[in-house]
Design a protein around this motif. Structure first.
Motif, short mmCIF file in Angstrom:
data_model
loop_
_atom_site.label_atom_id
_atom_site.label_comp_id
_atom_site.label_asym_id
_atom_site.label_seq_id
_atom_site.Cartn_x
_atom_site.Cartn_y
_atom_site.Cartn_z
N UNK A 130 0.81 -1.22 0.00
CA UNK A 130 0.00 0.00 0.00
C UNK A 130 0.85 1.27 0.00
N UNK A 131 1.96 1.29 0.74
CA UNK A 131 2.72 2.51 0.91
C UNK A 131 3.24 3.12 -0.39
N UNK A 132 3.76 2.32 -1.35
CA UNK A 132 4.17 2.94 -2.62
C UNK A 132 3.02 3.58 -3.38
N UNK A 133 1.82 3.01 -3.26
CA UNK A 133 0.65 3.59 -3.92
C UNK A 133 0.28 4.91 -3.25
N UNK A 134 0.39 4.96 -1.92
CA UNK A 134 0.13 6.20 -1.21
C UNK A 134 1.04 7.32 -1.69
N UNK A 135 2.28 6.98 -1.91
CA UNK A 135 3.28 7.99 -2.30
C UNK A 135 3.05 8.52 -3.71
N UNK A 136 2.66 7.64 -4.60
CA UNK A 136 2.65 7.97 -6.03
C UNK A 136 1.57 8.98 -6.38
N UNK A 137 1.89 9.83 -7.36
CA UNK A 137 0.94 10.80 -7.87
C UNK A 137 0.31 10.34 -9.18
N UNK A 138 0.78 9.20 -9.73
CA UNK A 138 0.23 8.67 -10.98
C UNK A 138 0.37 7.16 -10.98
N UNK A 139 -0.38 6.46 -11.83
CA UNK A 139 -0.25 5.00 -11.91
C UNK A 139 1.16 4.55 -12.26
N UNK A 140 1.83 5.25 -13.20
CA UNK A 140 3.17 4.85 -13.58
C UNK A 140 4.14 5.04 -12.42
N UNK A 141 3.99 6.11 -11.68
CA UNK A 141 4.85 6.35 -10.52
C UNK A 141 4.61 5.29 -9.46
N UNK A 142 3.35 4.87 -9.29
CA UNK A 142 3.06 3.78 -8.35
C UNK A 142 3.78 2.51 -8.77
N UNK A 143 3.81 2.24 -10.08
CA UNK A 143 4.49 1.05 -10.59
C UNK A 143 5.99 1.13 -10.34
N UNK A 144 6.59 2.31 -10.56
CA UNK A 144 8.04 2.42 -10.40
C UNK A 144 8.45 2.37 -8.94
N UNK A 145 7.68 3.01 -8.05
CA UNK A 145 7.96 2.90 -6.62
C UNK A 145 7.80 1.45 -6.15
N UNK A 146 6.74 0.79 -6.60
CA UNK A 146 6.54 -0.61 -6.23
C UNK A 146 7.65 -1.48 -6.79
N UNK A 147 8.07 -1.21 -8.03
CA UNK A 147 9.13 -1.99 -8.65
C UNK A 147 10.43 -1.87 -7.85
#
Length: 398
Positions: free
Chosen positions: A314-331
Protein backbone atom coordinates in the motif's frame (compact mmCIF):
# COMPACT_ATOMS: atom_id res chain seq x y z
CA UNK A 1 -19.27 1.87 -15.22
CA UNK A 2 -20.27 -0.66 -12.56
CA UNK A 3 -19.69 -3.56 -14.94
CA UNK A 4 -16.34 -2.09 -15.91
CA UNK A 5 -15.27 -1.82 -12.26
CA UNK A 6 -16.39 -5.37 -11.59
CA UNK A 7 -14.38 -6.57 -14.57
CA UNK A 8 -11.26 -4.80 -13.31
CA UNK A 9 -11.81 -6.18 -9.79
CA UNK A 10 -12.17 -9.78 -10.95
CA UNK A 11 -9.17 -9.34 -13.24
CA UNK A 12 -7.10 -8.10 -10.29
CA UNK A 13 -8.13 -11.08 -8.16
CA UNK A 14 -7.33 -13.62 -10.88
CA UNK A 15 -3.98 -11.95 -11.61
CA UNK A 16 -3.10 -12.16 -7.90
CA UNK A 17 -4.02 -15.86 -7.86
CA UNK A 18 -1.24 -16.43 -10.42
CA UNK A 19 1.53 -14.80 -8.38
CA UNK A 20 2.32 -17.57 -5.87
CA UNK A 21 1.37 -21.14 -7.00
CA UNK A 22 4.37 -21.39 -9.35
CA UNK A 23 6.58 -21.09 -6.26
CA UNK A 24 4.53 -22.51 -3.40
CA UNK A 25 3.26 -25.61 -5.24
CA UNK A 26 6.80 -27.04 -5.24
CA UNK A 27 7.22 -27.62 -1.51
CA UNK A 28 4.44 -30.25 -1.06
CA UNK A 29 6.01 -32.51 -3.74
CA UNK A 30 9.66 -31.65 -3.07
CA UNK A 31 10.44 -35.13 -1.76
CA UNK A 32 9.26 -36.73 -5.01
CA UNK A 33 11.19 -34.18 -7.06
CA UNK A 34 14.46 -34.80 -5.25
CA UNK A 35 14.07 -38.57 -5.52
CA UNK A 36 13.19 -38.65 -9.22
CA UNK A 37 15.64 -36.00 -10.42
CA UNK A 38 18.46 -36.83 -7.99
CA UNK A 39 18.59 -33.32 -6.55
CA UNK A 40 20.31 -32.55 -3.26
CA UNK A 41 18.45 -30.58 -0.60
CA UNK A 42 20.62 -27.55 -1.35
CA UNK A 43 19.86 -27.60 -5.07
CA UNK A 44 16.17 -28.27 -4.40
CA UNK A 45 16.02 -25.17 -2.20
CA UNK A 46 16.92 -23.16 -5.32
CA UNK A 47 13.42 -23.89 -6.64
CA UNK A 48 12.23 -21.36 -4.07
CA UNK A 49 15.17 -18.95 -3.85
CA UNK A 50 15.71 -18.57 -7.63
CA UNK A 51 12.15 -17.29 -8.29
CA UNK A 52 12.47 -14.82 -5.42
CA UNK A 53 15.80 -13.47 -6.68
CA UNK A 54 14.49 -13.29 -10.24
CA UNK A 55 11.29 -11.69 -8.97
CA UNK A 56 13.31 -8.93 -7.37
CA UNK A 57 15.62 -8.35 -10.32
CA UNK A 58 12.91 -8.31 -12.99
CA UNK A 59 10.75 -5.89 -10.98
CA UNK A 60 13.30 -3.23 -11.95
CA UNK A 61 12.17 -3.45 -15.58
CA UNK A 62 8.40 -3.49 -15.01
CA UNK A 63 7.97 0.26 -15.36
CA UNK A 64 9.95 0.45 -18.61
CA UNK A 65 7.94 -2.36 -20.18
CA UNK A 66 4.65 -0.79 -19.12
CA UNK A 67 5.79 2.57 -20.42
CA UNK A 68 6.54 1.10 -23.82
CA UNK A 69 3.71 -1.40 -24.28
CA UNK A 70 0.95 -0.19 -21.87
CA UNK A 71 0.56 -1.57 -18.37
CA UNK A 72 -2.51 -3.74 -19.01
CA UNK A 73 -0.98 -5.33 -22.12
CA UNK A 74 2.23 -6.09 -20.22
CA UNK A 75 0.31 -7.66 -17.33
CA UNK A 76 -1.72 -9.80 -19.73
CA UNK A 77 1.35 -10.99 -21.63
CA UNK A 78 3.26 -12.01 -18.52
CA UNK A 79 0.29 -13.75 -16.90
CA UNK A 80 0.08 -15.82 -20.08
CA UNK A 81 3.87 -16.31 -19.89
CA UNK A 82 3.61 -17.60 -16.29
CA UNK A 83 0.85 -20.00 -17.38
CA UNK A 84 2.80 -21.36 -20.35
CA UNK A 85 5.95 -21.92 -18.30
CA UNK A 86 3.95 -23.53 -15.49
CA UNK A 87 2.29 -25.90 -17.97
CA UNK A 88 5.68 -26.75 -19.49
CA UNK A 89 6.65 -28.40 -16.20
CA UNK A 90 4.70 -31.43 -17.39
CA UNK A 91 7.67 -32.10 -19.70
CA UNK A 92 10.31 -31.91 -16.94
CA UNK A 93 13.12 -34.41 -17.51
CA UNK A 94 15.98 -32.88 -15.50
CA UNK A 95 16.71 -30.68 -12.53
CA UNK A 96 18.16 -28.00 -14.82
CA UNK A 97 14.90 -27.83 -16.80
CA UNK A 98 12.88 -27.45 -13.59
CA UNK A 99 15.20 -24.73 -12.30
CA UNK A 100 14.84 -22.84 -15.61
CA UNK A 101 11.05 -22.93 -15.25
CA UNK A 102 11.43 -21.56 -11.71
CA UNK A 103 13.59 -18.73 -13.07
CA UNK A 104 11.06 -17.82 -15.79
CA UNK A 105 8.11 -17.96 -13.39
CA UNK A 106 9.95 -15.64 -11.00
CA UNK A 107 10.62 -13.25 -13.90
CA UNK A 108 6.94 -13.16 -14.85
CA UNK A 109 5.85 -12.54 -11.28
CA UNK A 110 8.46 -9.80 -10.95
CA UNK A 111 6.95 -7.92 -13.89
CA UNK A 112 3.27 -8.41 -13.02
CA UNK A 113 3.37 -7.64 -9.29
CA UNK A 114 4.49 -3.98 -9.33
CA UNK A 115 2.31 -3.23 -12.36
CA UNK A 116 -0.75 -4.38 -10.43
CA UNK A 117 0.02 -1.62 -7.92
CA UNK A 118 -0.08 0.88 -10.78
CA UNK A 119 -3.29 -0.73 -12.02
CA UNK A 120 -4.88 -0.16 -8.60
CA UNK A 121 -3.66 3.44 -8.53
CA UNK A 122 -5.10 4.03 -12.00
CA UNK A 123 -8.53 2.45 -11.68
CA UNK A 124 -9.23 2.50 -7.92
CA UNK A 125 -7.50 5.68 -6.68
CA UNK A 126 -10.08 6.32 -3.96
CA UNK A 127 -10.19 2.70 -2.79
CA UNK A 128 -6.49 1.82 -2.79
CA UNK A 129 -6.48 0.37 0.74
CA UNK A 130 -9.47 -1.87 0.02
CA UNK A 131 -8.00 -3.05 -3.28
CA UNK A 132 -4.64 -3.80 -1.65
CA UNK A 133 -6.52 -5.87 0.94
CA UNK A 134 -8.24 -7.84 -1.82
CA UNK A 135 -4.97 -8.14 -3.76
CA UNK A 136 -3.02 -9.40 -0.71
CA UNK A 137 -5.76 -11.81 0.32
CA UNK A 138 -5.96 -13.23 -3.20
CA UNK A 139 -2.22 -13.93 -3.19
CA UNK A 140 -2.47 -15.67 0.20
CA UNK A 141 -5.43 -17.75 -1.01
CA UNK A 142 -3.55 -18.68 -4.20
CA UNK A 143 -0.54 -19.76 -2.17
CA UNK A 144 -2.68 -21.71 0.31
CA UNK A 145 -4.69 -23.67 -2.23
CA UNK A 146 -1.57 -24.56 -4.20
CA UNK A 147 0.12 -25.88 -1.06
CA UNK A 148 -2.97 -27.79 0.05
CA UNK A 149 -4.04 -29.26 -3.32
CA UNK A 150 -0.81 -30.04 -5.19
CA UNK A 151 -0.29 -33.38 -3.43
CA UNK A 152 -3.90 -34.57 -3.99
CA UNK A 153 -3.64 -33.39 -7.61
CA UNK A 154 -0.47 -35.43 -7.97
CA UNK A 155 -2.39 -38.56 -6.97
CA UNK A 156 -5.41 -37.73 -9.14
CA UNK A 157 -3.31 -36.91 -12.21
CA UNK A 158 -1.59 -40.21 -12.86
CA UNK A 159 0.41 -40.03 -9.61
CA UNK A 160 2.78 -37.53 -11.23
CA UNK A 161 4.25 -34.50 -9.46
CA UNK A 162 4.88 -33.02 -12.93
CA UNK A 163 1.16 -33.02 -13.62
CA UNK A 164 0.49 -31.63 -10.16
CA UNK A 165 2.79 -28.67 -10.79
CA UNK A 166 1.56 -28.09 -14.35
CA UNK A 167 -2.08 -28.04 -13.23
CA UNK A 168 -1.71 -24.50 -11.83
CA UNK A 169 -1.41 -23.12 -15.36
CA UNK A 170 -5.21 -23.26 -15.33
CA UNK A 171 -5.22 -20.06 -13.26
CA UNK A 172 -3.58 -18.18 -16.13
CA UNK A 173 -5.96 -19.79 -18.61
CA UNK A 174 -8.85 -18.30 -16.65
CA UNK A 175 -7.22 -14.91 -16.06
CA UNK A 176 -5.97 -14.05 -19.56
CA UNK A 177 -9.43 -13.73 -21.23
CA UNK A 178 -10.50 -11.24 -18.55
CA UNK A 179 -7.33 -9.23 -19.04
CA UNK A 180 -7.90 -9.12 -22.79
CA UNK A 181 -11.25 -7.52 -21.95
CA UNK A 182 -9.51 -5.12 -19.56
CA UNK A 183 -7.22 -3.96 -22.39
CA UNK A 184 -10.27 -3.02 -24.47
CA UNK A 185 -11.77 -0.97 -21.65
CA UNK A 186 -8.59 0.70 -20.42
CA UNK A 187 -6.89 3.88 -21.65
CA UNK A 188 -4.12 4.67 -19.17
CA UNK A 189 -1.00 4.99 -21.32
CA UNK A 190 -0.47 8.73 -21.24
CA UNK A 191 2.39 11.08 -21.94
CA UNK A 192 2.65 11.97 -18.27
CA UNK A 193 3.17 8.32 -17.44
CA UNK A 194 6.01 8.14 -19.95
CA UNK A 195 7.80 11.00 -18.26
CA UNK A 196 7.59 9.29 -14.86
CA UNK A 197 8.69 5.79 -15.88
CA UNK A 198 12.17 5.90 -14.29
CA UNK A 199 12.85 4.42 -10.86
CA UNK A 200 13.08 6.91 -7.96
CA UNK A 201 16.72 6.04 -7.28
CA UNK A 202 17.61 9.57 -6.11
CA UNK A 203 14.65 9.86 -3.75
CA UNK A 204 15.62 9.47 -0.07
CA UNK A 205 12.10 8.50 0.96
CA UNK A 206 12.08 5.79 -1.70
CA UNK A 207 15.26 4.29 -0.24
CA UNK A 208 13.88 4.44 3.29
CA UNK A 209 10.72 2.70 2.13
CA UNK A 210 12.80 0.17 0.18
CA UNK A 211 14.82 -0.62 3.32
CA UNK A 212 11.61 -1.08 5.27
CA UNK A 213 10.13 -3.41 2.64
CA UNK A 214 13.40 -5.36 2.43
CA UNK A 215 13.58 -6.09 6.15
CA UNK A 216 9.86 -6.95 6.35
CA UNK A 217 10.33 -9.39 3.47
CA UNK A 218 13.47 -10.87 5.03
CA UNK A 219 11.71 -11.49 8.36
CA UNK A 220 8.72 -13.04 6.64
CA UNK A 221 10.70 -15.51 4.53
CA UNK A 222 13.03 -16.39 7.41
CA UNK A 223 10.29 -17.70 9.66
CA UNK A 224 8.22 -18.96 6.73
CA UNK A 225 11.14 -21.18 5.69
CA UNK A 226 12.35 -22.27 9.12
CA UNK A 227 9.31 -22.22 11.41
CA UNK A 228 8.64 -25.99 11.18
CA UNK A 229 12.31 -26.73 11.90
CA UNK A 230 12.27 -24.33 14.87
CA UNK A 231 9.20 -26.10 16.25
CA UNK A 232 10.87 -29.48 15.80
CA UNK A 233 14.01 -28.29 17.61
CA UNK A 234 11.82 -27.31 20.57
CA UNK A 235 10.83 -30.98 20.91
CA UNK A 236 7.63 -31.20 18.87
CA UNK A 237 7.13 -33.59 15.98
CA UNK A 238 7.87 -32.64 12.38
CA UNK A 239 4.19 -33.22 11.50
CA UNK A 240 3.15 -30.74 14.18
CA UNK A 241 5.72 -28.28 12.84
CA UNK A 242 4.02 -28.51 9.43
CA UNK A 243 0.64 -27.85 11.02
CA UNK A 244 2.01 -24.80 12.83
CA UNK A 245 3.43 -23.49 9.55
CA UNK A 246 0.04 -23.88 7.88
CA UNK A 247 -1.68 -22.08 10.77
CA UNK A 248 0.76 -19.18 10.41
CA UNK A 249 -0.18 -18.85 6.73
CA UNK A 250 -3.92 -19.01 7.43
CA UNK A 251 -3.51 -16.42 10.20
CA UNK A 252 -2.38 -13.91 7.58
CA UNK A 253 -5.88 -13.81 6.10
CA UNK A 254 -7.60 -11.79 8.87
CA UNK A 255 -4.93 -9.08 8.66
CA UNK A 256 -5.06 -8.80 4.88
CA UNK A 257 -8.86 -8.89 4.83
CA UNK A 258 -9.45 -6.45 7.68
CA UNK A 259 -6.64 -3.96 6.97
CA UNK A 260 -8.85 -1.68 4.79
CA UNK A 261 -11.49 -1.51 7.54
CA UNK A 262 -8.83 -0.92 10.19
CA UNK A 263 -7.37 1.94 8.15
CA UNK A 264 -10.79 3.54 7.79
CA UNK A 265 -11.23 3.52 11.58
CA UNK A 266 -7.63 4.48 12.42
CA UNK A 267 -5.90 5.71 9.24
CA UNK A 268 -2.44 6.15 10.78
CA UNK A 269 0.03 3.93 8.90
CA UNK A 270 2.53 4.42 11.74
CA UNK A 271 0.14 2.93 14.30
CA UNK A 272 -0.48 -0.22 12.27
CA UNK A 273 3.20 -0.66 11.42
CA UNK A 274 3.86 -0.62 15.17
CA UNK A 275 1.05 -3.03 16.04
CA UNK A 276 1.87 -5.57 13.31
CA UNK A 277 5.61 -5.45 14.03
CA UNK A 278 4.97 -6.00 17.74
CA UNK A 279 2.77 -8.96 16.81
CA UNK A 280 5.65 -10.55 14.87
CA UNK A 281 8.11 -9.81 17.68
CA UNK A 282 5.69 -11.32 20.21
CA UNK A 283 5.49 -14.53 18.19
CA UNK A 284 9.29 -14.73 17.92
CA UNK A 285 9.66 -14.04 21.66
CA UNK A 286 7.17 -16.77 22.55
CA UNK A 287 9.22 -19.24 20.52
CA UNK A 288 12.48 -18.02 22.03
CA UNK A 289 11.71 -17.53 25.71
CA UNK A 290 8.65 -19.67 26.57
CA UNK A 291 7.25 -23.17 26.23
CA UNK A 292 3.76 -21.96 25.34
CA UNK A 293 2.22 -23.99 22.52
CA UNK A 294 3.75 -22.82 19.21
CA UNK A 295 0.25 -22.37 17.80
CA UNK A 296 -0.06 -19.09 19.71
CA UNK A 297 3.28 -17.91 18.32
CA UNK A 298 2.29 -18.91 14.78
CA UNK A 299 -0.92 -16.89 14.99
CA UNK A 300 1.02 -13.81 16.15
CA UNK A 301 3.54 -14.31 13.35
CA UNK A 302 0.81 -14.77 10.73
CA UNK A 303 -1.28 -11.79 11.77
CA UNK A 304 1.76 -9.50 12.03
CA UNK A 305 3.37 -10.56 8.78
CA UNK A 306 0.07 -10.44 6.88
CA UNK A 307 -0.50 -6.87 7.98
CA UNK A 308 3.06 -5.74 7.30
CA UNK A 309 3.19 -7.31 3.84
CA UNK A 310 -0.10 -5.62 2.94
CA UNK A 311 1.28 -2.28 4.11
CA UNK A 312 4.42 -2.73 1.98
CA UNK A 313 2.09 -3.00 -1.02
CA UNK A 314 0.00 0.00 0.00
CA UNK A 315 2.72 2.51 0.91
CA UNK A 316 4.17 2.94 -2.62
CA UNK A 317 0.65 3.59 -3.92
CA UNK A 318 0.13 6.20 -1.21
CA UNK A 319 3.28 7.99 -2.30
CA UNK A 320 2.65 7.97 -6.03
CA UNK A 321 0.94 10.80 -7.87
CA UNK A 322 0.23 8.67 -10.98
CA UNK A 323 -0.25 5.00 -11.91
CA UNK A 324 3.17 4.85 -13.58
CA UNK A 325 4.85 6.35 -10.52
CA UNK A 326 3.06 3.78 -8.35
CA UNK A 327 4.49 1.05 -10.59
CA UNK A 328 8.04 2.42 -10.40
CA UNK A 329 7.96 2.90 -6.62
CA UNK A 330 6.54 -0.61 -6.23
CA UNK A 331 9.13 -1.99 -8.65
CA UNK A 332 12.02 -0.47 -6.71
CA UNK A 333 10.79 -1.52 -3.27
CA UNK A 334 9.85 -5.03 -4.36
CA UNK A 335 13.02 -5.56 -6.40
CA UNK A 336 15.42 -4.94 -3.53
CA UNK A 337 12.98 -6.28 -0.94
CA UNK A 338 12.64 -9.70 -2.54
CA UNK A 339 16.37 -9.93 -3.22
CA UNK A 340 16.96 -9.38 0.48
CA UNK A 341 14.13 -11.76 1.36
CA UNK A 342 15.65 -14.50 -0.79
CA UNK A 343 18.94 -14.52 1.14
CA UNK A 344 17.27 -14.34 4.57
CA UNK A 345 16.52 -18.09 4.93
CA UNK A 346 20.07 -18.92 3.83
CA UNK A 347 21.51 -16.59 6.49
CA UNK A 348 19.37 -18.21 9.19
CA UNK A 349 20.42 -21.68 8.04
CA UNK A 350 24.08 -20.64 8.02
CA UNK A 351 23.85 -19.23 11.54
CA UNK A 352 22.11 -22.41 12.71
CA UNK A 353 24.88 -24.55 11.24
CA UNK A 354 27.53 -22.41 12.95
CA UNK A 355 25.81 -22.04 16.33
CA UNK A 356 23.94 -25.34 16.53
CA UNK A 357 20.64 -23.80 17.62
CA UNK A 358 17.84 -21.62 16.31
CA UNK A 359 17.67 -19.59 19.55
CA UNK A 360 20.43 -17.11 18.54
CA UNK A 361 18.75 -16.67 15.14
CA UNK A 362 15.52 -15.77 16.92
CA UNK A 363 17.45 -13.08 18.80
CA UNK A 364 18.56 -11.71 15.43
CA UNK A 365 15.01 -11.67 14.07
CA UNK A 366 13.69 -9.92 17.19
CA UNK A 367 16.41 -7.27 16.79
CA UNK A 368 15.37 -6.87 13.15
CA UNK A 369 11.84 -6.26 14.42
CA UNK A 370 13.06 -3.21 16.35
CA UNK A 371 14.82 -1.93 13.22
CA UNK A 372 11.67 -2.46 11.13
CA UNK A 373 9.66 -0.47 13.67
CA UNK A 374 12.19 2.37 13.71
CA UNK A 375 12.19 2.51 9.90
CA UNK A 376 8.40 2.50 9.93
CA UNK A 377 8.39 5.48 12.30
CA UNK A 378 10.97 7.24 10.13
CA UNK A 379 9.01 6.93 6.89
CA UNK A 380 5.82 8.06 8.64
CA UNK A 381 7.50 10.99 10.39
CA UNK A 382 5.50 14.24 10.15
CA UNK A 383 7.12 16.96 8.07
CA UNK A 384 7.33 20.54 9.32
CA UNK A 385 5.78 23.06 6.98
CA UNK A 386 7.97 26.14 7.59
CA UNK A 387 5.79 28.37 5.44
CA UNK A 388 2.73 27.75 7.57
CA UNK A 389 4.52 27.00 10.83
CA UNK A 390 2.53 23.83 11.44
CA UNK A 391 3.17 20.14 11.45
CA UNK A 392 1.63 18.30 8.50
CA UNK A 393 1.62 14.62 7.66
CA UNK A 394 3.37 13.53 4.51
CA UNK A 395 0.70 12.32 2.08
CA UNK A 396 2.55 9.06 1.56
CA UNK A 397 1.89 7.85 5.08
CA UNK A 398 -1.35 9.47 6.17
Amino acid sequence: MINRNRLFLFALILAAFNLRPGITSVSPVLHGITNELGMSSASASLLTSIPLLCFGFCSLFAGRLANRYQSEKTITFFIAFIGIVTFSRVFTNSSVYLLITALFIGAGIGIVSPLLSGFIKSHFPEKAASMIGIYSTSMVVGASISIGLTTPLQHWLNNSWKNGLAFWSILALIAVPLWLMVIKHSHTHTASQKRNASLPLKNKKAWLLTSFVGLVTLMFYCFAAWLPAIIEEKGWTSAFGGVVGTIAMIAQLPATLLLPSLLRVLPSRRLWITIFTLSVMTGLSLLCFTNVTPIVASICLGVGSGGLVSLTLLLPIDKASSPMEASTWSAMTQAIGYMIGAVGPFIIGFLHDCLGSFVPTLYVLILLGFIVMLLGWKITKPAHDKRRGVICEINLFL
